[in-house]
Enzyme design. Structure first.
Site, mmCIF file in Angstrom:
data_model
loop_
_atom_site.group_PDB
_atom_site.id
_atom_site.type_symbol
_atom_site.label_atom_id
_atom_site.label_comp_id
_atom_site.label_asym_id
_atom_site.label_seq_id
_atom_site.Cartn_x
_atom_site.Cartn_y
_atom_site.Cartn_z
ATOM 1 N N HIS A 36 1.833 -3.587 5.676
ATOM 2 C CA HIS A 36 2.654 -4.772 5.935
ATOM 3 C C HIS A 36 2.892 -5.494 4.609
ATOM 4 O O HIS A 36 2.368 -5.083 3.577
ATOM 5 C CB HIS A 36 1.958 -5.707 6.937
ATOM 6 C CG HIS A 36 0.622 -6.196 6.472
ATOM 7 N ND1 HIS A 36 -0.519 -5.425 6.565
ATOM 8 C CD2 HIS A 36 0.250 -7.356 5.872
ATOM 9 C CE1 HIS A 36 -1.544 -6.107 6.071
ATOM 10 N NE2 HIS A 36 -1.105 -7.277 5.616
ATOM 11 N N LYS A 49 -1.660 -0.417 2.289
ATOM 12 C CA LYS A 49 -1.259 -1.565 3.102
ATOM 13 C C LYS A 49 0.066 -1.245 3.786
ATOM 14 O O LYS A 49 0.990 -0.746 3.159
ATOM 15 C CB LYS A 49 -1.110 -2.787 2.183
ATOM 16 C CG LYS A 49 -0.915 -4.100 2.898
ATOM 17 C CD LYS A 49 -0.822 -5.222 1.871
ATOM 18 C CE LYS A 49 -0.531 -6.551 2.521
ATOM 19 N NZ LYS A 49 -0.253 -7.596 1.527
#
Length: 217
Positions: free
Chosen positions: A108, A106
């Site tokens: 963010h 991921k």
């Protein structure tokens, strides 16, 4: 070493929920097994709560020193969660950090591949089964990348049978390759001892004995 109360309860619970079945089952290896345990069928709130208590008992029984519990994606995630919940309650009253990995990185929010507590210190990996050991090797890589240390592995069942190559089981290979203990809530021996004690599994027990003579470690 005889079968312990929590192991007997686990076997009874698994049979009742049709997670443990006896008959003829073709494994990925091509072997015809007289029994099959599918931990993925612990798929309701009540059954997941119960399985956590069995894992917690096995964690306590194992004596493996650990700072954190790690659940490999995907099956290990709910198992790690329910185990630390059970460990936090009586009789253990042990508030244990846990984490799991994402399959996809991921970029963010908090980022990274680890969700939960920081992966550090001595790590106990919790999963359902070890078949080829691939998932455990992936977990070890993640643990090493985080500069943490594998302390041991706990699974639901140890089939105690040889792998496709050689005379060692996948569990024994993991123990050899990483120098850590691999424990299980129950082993094939425990299941057979339970069947013998019940006295109602004659034909199935005979098949289990034949299978163990052929493939057992």
């Amino acid at each position: 070493m005889g079968i312990k109360d929590y192991q007997r309860e686990f076997i009874e619970f698994a049979i009742k929920n049709e997670v443990l079945k006896f008959g003829e089952f073709t494994l990925k290896s091509g072997r015809i097994s007289p029994y099959f345990l599918n931990a993925g069928l612990f798929n309701t709130g009540a059954s997941l709560s119960k399985i956590g208590k069995f894992y917690a008992a096995a964690v306590n029984d194992s004596g493996i020193e650990h700072d954190i519990i790690f659940g490999p994606a995907y099956k290990g995630v709910p198992l790690a969660c329910t185990t630390v919940i059970a460990l936090a309650e009586a009789p253990y009253n042990k508030d244990t950090p846990y984490c799991f990995n994402r399959k996809e990185k991921k970029d963010h929010g908090e980022g990274g591949t680890i969700v939960g507590s920081a992966l550090k210190g001595k790590v106990l990996v919790i999963d359902d089964v070890i078949t080829a050991g691939t998932a455990i090797r992936e977990s070890v890589q993640i643990i090493e990348d985080c500069k943490a240390q594998l302390a041991g592995v706990l699974v639901a069942v140890d089939r105690q049978e040889t792998g496709k190559n050689g005379d060692m089981s996948a569990i024994q290979e993991v123990e050899r390759d990483f120098g850590v203990p691999v424990k299980a809530i129950v082993t094939m021996s425990h299941i057979m001892e339970y069947m013998e004690d019940q006295g109602t599994y004659g034909a199935h027990l005979a098949q289990m004995r034949t299978y163990r003579e052929k493939y057992g470690v």
